[in-house]
Design an enzyme around this catalytic site. Structure first.
Site, PDB file in Angstrom:
ATOM      1  N   SER A  51      21.576  10.952  18.410  1.00  0.00           N
ATOM      2  CA  SER A  51      23.011  10.997  18.727  1.00  0.00           C
ATOM      3  C   SER A  51      23.448  12.392  19.164  1.00  0.00           C
ATOM      4  CB  SER A  51      23.838  10.529  17.528  1.00  0.00           C
ATOM      5  OG  SER A  51      23.606  11.357  16.413  1.00  0.00           O
ATOM      6  N   HIS A  52      22.584  13.404  18.994  1.00  0.00           N
ATOM      7  CA  HIS A  52      22.977  14.755  19.417  1.00  0.00           C
ATOM      8  C   HIS A  52      21.995  15.391  20.389  1.00  0.00           C
ATOM      9  CE1 HIS A  52      25.735  13.934  16.227  1.00  0.00           C
ATOM     10  NE2 HIS A  52      26.519  14.816  16.797  1.00  0.00           N
ATOM     11  N   ARG A  56      24.240  13.332  24.451  1.00  0.00           N
ATOM     12  CA  ARG A  56      25.431  14.165  24.622  1.00  0.00           C
ATOM     13  C   ARG A  56      25.534  14.771  26.019  1.00  0.00           C
ATOM     14  NH1 ARG A  56      29.247  13.143  20.956  1.00  0.00           N
ATOM     15  NH2 ARG A  56      28.417  13.072  18.876  1.00  0.00           N
ATOM     16  N   HIS A 124      31.497  22.797  20.872  1.00  0.00           N
ATOM     17  CA  HIS A 124      30.396  22.373  19.990  1.00  0.00           C
ATOM     18  C   HIS A 124      30.313  20.858  20.001  1.00  0.00           C
ATOM     19  CE1 HIS A 124      27.503  22.414  16.854  1.00  0.00           C
ATOM     20  NE2 HIS A 124      27.752  23.647  16.450  1.00  0.00           N
ATOM     21  N   PHE A 125      29.133  20.346  20.403  1.00  0.00           N
ATOM     22  CA  PHE A 125      28.967  18.897  20.538  1.00  0.00           C
ATOM     23  C   PHE A 125      27.638  18.507  19.897  1.00  0.00           C
ATOM     24  CE2 PHE A 125      29.673  15.616  24.191  1.00  0.00           C
ATOM     25  CZ  PHE A 125      30.633  14.965  23.455  1.00  0.00           C
ATOM     26  N   THR A 164      35.486  14.578  12.879  1.00  0.00           N
ATOM     27  CA  THR A 164      34.362  14.097  12.050  1.00  0.00           C
ATOM     28  C   THR A 164      33.755  15.267  11.276  1.00  0.00           C
ATOM     29  OG1 THR A 164      33.068  14.176  14.072  1.00  0.00           O
ATOM     30  CG2 THR A 164      33.718  12.008  13.303  1.00  0.00           C
ATOM     31  N   GLY A 191      29.003   9.754  17.091  1.00  0.00           N
ATOM     32  CA  GLY A 191      27.887   9.494  18.006  1.00  0.00           C
ATOM     33  C   GLY A 191      27.054   8.309  17.531  1.00  0.00           C
ATOM     34  N   GLU A 192      26.881   8.199  16.201  1.00  0.00           N
ATOM     35  CA  GLU A 192      26.098   7.072  15.644  1.00  0.00           C
ATOM     36  C   GLU A 192      26.857   5.757  15.867  1.00  0.00           C
ATOM     37  OE1 GLU A 192      23.128   7.419  14.426  1.00  0.00           O
ATOM     38  OE2 GLU A 192      23.029   9.585  14.174  1.00  0.00           O
ATOM     39  N   LYS A 234      37.507  12.121  -2.025  1.00  0.00           N
ATOM     40  CA  LYS A 234      36.667  13.320  -2.217  1.00  0.00           C
ATOM     41  C   LYS A 234      36.156  13.839  -0.868  1.00  0.00           C
ATOM     42  CE  LYS A 234      35.385  12.061  -6.875  1.00  0.00           C
ATOM     43  NZ  LYS A 234      34.354  11.925  -7.887  1.00  0.00           N
ATOM     44  N   ARG A 311      13.370  14.011   6.492  1.00  0.00           N
ATOM     45  CA  ARG A 311      13.121  12.997   7.530  1.00  0.00           C
ATOM     46  C   ARG A 311      12.991  13.679   8.899  1.00  0.00           C
ATOM     47  NH1 ARG A 311      16.217  11.042  11.380  1.00  0.00           N
ATOM     48  NH2 ARG A 311      17.923  12.274  10.548  1.00  0.00           N
TER      49      ARG A 311
HETATM   50  P1  NDP Z   1      23.288  11.381   8.227  1.00  0.00           P
HETATM   51  O1  NDP Z   1      24.216  10.533   7.447  1.00  0.00           O
HETATM   52  O2  NDP Z   1      22.217  10.717   9.010  1.00  0.00           O
HETATM   53  O3  NDP Z   1      22.573  12.430   7.259  1.00  0.00           O
HETATM   54  C1  NDP Z   1      23.327  13.352   6.515  1.00  0.00           C
HETATM   55  C2  NDP Z   1      22.424  14.216   5.666  1.00  0.00           C
HETATM   56  O4  NDP Z   1      21.940  13.436   4.570  1.00  0.00           O
HETATM   57  C3  NDP Z   1      21.189  14.710   6.403  1.00  0.00           C
HETATM   58  O5  NDP Z   1      20.937  16.030   6.020  1.00  0.00           O
HETATM   59  C4  NDP Z   1      20.095  13.760   5.942  1.00  0.00           C
HETATM   60  O6  NDP Z   1      18.781  14.335   5.970  1.00  0.00           O
HETATM   61  C5  NDP Z   1      20.518  13.502   4.509  1.00  0.00           C
HETATM   62  N1  NDP Z   1      20.023  12.227   4.002  1.00  0.00           N
HETATM   63  C6  NDP Z   1      20.103  11.010   4.587  1.00  0.00           C
HETATM   64  N2  NDP Z   1      19.529  10.069   3.803  1.00  0.00           N
HETATM   65  C7  NDP Z   1      19.089  10.721   2.698  1.00  0.00           C
HETATM   66  C8  NDP Z   1      18.414  10.306   1.506  1.00  0.00           C
HETATM   67  N3  NDP Z   1      18.080   9.041   1.297  1.00  0.00           N
HETATM   68  N4  NDP Z   1      18.115  11.238   0.593  1.00  0.00           N
HETATM   69  C9  NDP Z   1      18.443  12.557   0.771  1.00  0.00           C
HETATM   70  N5  NDP Z   1      19.077  12.998   1.882  1.00  0.00           N
HETATM   71  C10 NDP Z   1      19.403  12.095   2.821  1.00  0.00           C
HETATM   72  O7  NDP Z   1      24.113  12.354   9.228  1.00  0.00           O
HETATM   73  P2  NDP Z   1      25.521  12.113   9.914  1.00  0.00           P
HETATM   74  O8  NDP Z   1      25.463  10.824  10.641  1.00  0.00           O
HETATM   75  O9  NDP Z   1      26.619  12.336   8.942  1.00  0.00           O
HETATM   76  O10 NDP Z   1      25.565  13.323  10.967  1.00  0.00           O
HETATM   77  C11 NDP Z   1      24.648  13.350  12.043  1.00  0.00           C
HETATM   78  C12 NDP Z   1      24.787  14.625  12.832  1.00  0.00           C
HETATM   79  O11 NDP Z   1      26.013  14.652  13.535  1.00  0.00           O
HETATM   80  C13 NDP Z   1      24.764  15.916  12.019  1.00  0.00           C
HETATM   81  O12 NDP Z   1      23.694  16.688  12.540  1.00  0.00           O
HETATM   82  C14 NDP Z   1      26.101  16.588  12.326  1.00  0.00           C
HETATM   83  O13 NDP Z   1      26.054  18.006  12.435  1.00  0.00           O
HETATM   84  C15 NDP Z   1      26.432  16.003  13.666  1.00  0.00           C
HETATM   85  N6  NDP Z   1      27.879  16.054  13.974  1.00  0.00           N
HETATM   86  C16 NDP Z   1      28.327  16.998  14.863  1.00  0.00           C
HETATM   87  C17 NDP Z   1      29.677  17.068  15.191  1.00  0.00           C
HETATM   88  C18 NDP Z   1      30.196  18.133  16.099  1.00  0.00           C
HETATM   89  O14 NDP Z   1      31.388  18.175  16.318  1.00  0.00           O
HETATM   90  N7  NDP Z   1      29.406  19.023  16.606  1.00  0.00           N
HETATM   91  C19 NDP Z   1      30.649  16.126  14.623  1.00  0.00           C
HETATM   92  C20 NDP Z   1      30.066  15.228  13.649  1.00  0.00           C
HETATM   93  C21 NDP Z   1      28.723  15.181  13.355  1.00  0.00           C
HETATM   94  P3  NDP Z   1      17.696  13.832   7.067  1.00  0.00           P
HETATM   95  O15 NDP Z   1      18.159  14.442   8.366  1.00  0.00           O
HETATM   96  O16 NDP Z   1      16.403  14.333   6.580  1.00  0.00           O
HETATM   97  O17 NDP Z   1      17.769  12.319   7.084  1.00  0.00           O
END
Ligand code: NDP
Length: 336
Positions: A51-52, A56, A124-125, A164, A191-192, A234, A311
């Site tokens: 998604s990034h 993008r 920032h994207f 987000t 993005g997801e 929270k 992961r």
């Molecule tokens: P996820 O929900 O996929 O993951 C969030 C975090 O939780 C990650 O560090 C992930 O590690 C960890 N995680 C997931 N599953 C587990 C588990 N079972 N046990 C322990 N840790 C776990 O990410 P999001 O969908 O919330 O975000 C995705 C990306 O989007 C991020 O990189 C974020 O920076 C980016 N983003 C950027 C924006 C911008 O404006 N630039 C805006 C919003 C989001 P792991 O990666 O190892 O799975």
């Protein structure tokens, strides 16, 4: 909703990076800016953060074409004090600002124990882990957050106010990959949700509300409505904290102000980013690493637990080919 038949093409990481570089050069970036962003996009694809990554690129291109982003940006950095750095990104992509300012931030934290960087006027994207992991690789604790445009309803509301608003923390470990979490403060990054809409997947409960303000599992409906913060009130408080750090502390725009200024060309809005580096050797003393490694071992000994970031780090070790959605690939190649 049925899963669409998704066709993918295989590309190596160096092919992805070269393709992005050529597209950005064609679309008005100079070499330095094209290289910085191509590295960021290739890193996302390397870690399987689809998604990034290339996903993008159409947004980045749109913001170059509309003239919103300066593809020739040359960021300026000023020391407000020995530990406070201000970076004016010169209306460029955040990746370029990072390449200029993160080495200076790391140097200041190594010497003084702590340092803070506020970036203003950047686009920032991307994911945040490249900046926090860079710091952790230098034995520093990294923290970063940025706001966006409103798409998340604060707890109790049905209308969007927060972005987000992602937040990332990276913890250094010299004999292991750093421990890195990087997450949107929305239940799911937008993005997801867009990828689920593209690929025809339903989403779990709690991701968002449809246009009518009712909970929905359909990503297309949620994209017409609002996302929800993770963990109810929270997560809402943490999202508010991100607004305050990324806008209140940097002096740049809150998400609602970013929306007012943005031309809605499909790319990121202009905004700020807050980044902090902490030196555990100075703050905690020399035993910090063993102490924390014992903590991680204990944590990992609990059945079912894995460390955040693991992961992505595993994906990094996979073969050098990455699967890219065929439609997306055709689209980005049309920018050449
Ligand atoms: P996820 O929900 O996929 O993951 C969030 C975090 O939780 C990650 O560090 C992930 O590690 C960890 N995680 C997931 N599953 C587990 C588990 N079972 N046990 C322990 N840790 C776990 O990410 P999001 O969908 O919330 O975000 C995705 C990306 O989007 C991020 O990189 C974020 O920076 C980016 N983003 C950027 C924006 C911008 O404006 N630039 C805006 C919003 C989001 P792991 O990666 O190892 O799975």
């Amino acid at each position: 909703m049925n899963d669409k038949k998704i066709k993918n093409k295989k590309l190596t990481l160096s092919e992805i990076k070269a393709l992005v570089f050529d597209i950005l050069k064609k679309q008005g970036c100079n070499e330095e800016n094209a290289n910085a962003l191509a590295r960021t996009i290739a890193k996302a694809e390397e870690d399987g953060a689809v998604s990034h990554g290339l996903f993008r690129l159409p947004g980045y291109v749109a913001s170059l074409q509309s003239g919103k982003v300066n593809g020739q940006a040359s960021p300026k950095i000023e020391y407000v004090s020995p530990v406070i750095l201000k970076c004016d990104a010169n209306n460029g992509f955040a990746s370029t600002a990072h390449e200029y300012s993160l080495p200076m931030l790391a140097k200041a934290a190594k010497k003084n124990g702590i340092s803070v960087l506020s970036i203003k006027g950047c686009f920032h994207f991307a994911a945040l882990w490249p900046e926090t992991e860079y710091l952790a690789k230098q034995n520093l604790v990294g923290f970063a957050c940025t706001a966006f445009k409103p798409s998340v309803a604060p707890a109790g509301a049905k209308e969007a106010f927060f972005g987000t608003n992602p937040i990332s923390m990276a913890w250094p470990r010299s004999n292991n990959d750093p421990v890195v979490f990087d997450m949107a403060t929305a239940t799911m990054a937008k993005g997801e949700v867009m990828i689920a809409a593209r690929d025809g997947h339903y989403l779990p409960d709690g991701v968002g509300l449809g246009e009518n303000g009712e909970p929905s599992n359909d990503p297309k409906e949620i994209l017409k409505g609002v996302l929800l913060p993770f963990g109810g009130y929270k997560g809402s408080a943490i999202s508010m904290m991100v607004e305050l750090f990324a806008a209140g502390l940097t002096g740049d725009v809150f998400s609602y102000e970013a929306q007012e200024n943005d031309n809605n060309d499909g790319g990121p809005p202009s905004g700020g980013e807050f980044i902090m580096a902490l030196n555990p050797e100075i703050i905690a003393g020399s035993n910090w690493e063993k102490h924390c490694d014992d903590f991680f071992q204990k944590l990992l000994s609990i059945d079912g637990v894995r460390l955040p970031g693991s992961r992505r780090h595993k994906n990094r070790l996979g073969d050098q080919y990455r699967s890219i959605n065929e439609e997306l690939l055709l689209k980005v190649k049309s920018f050449l």
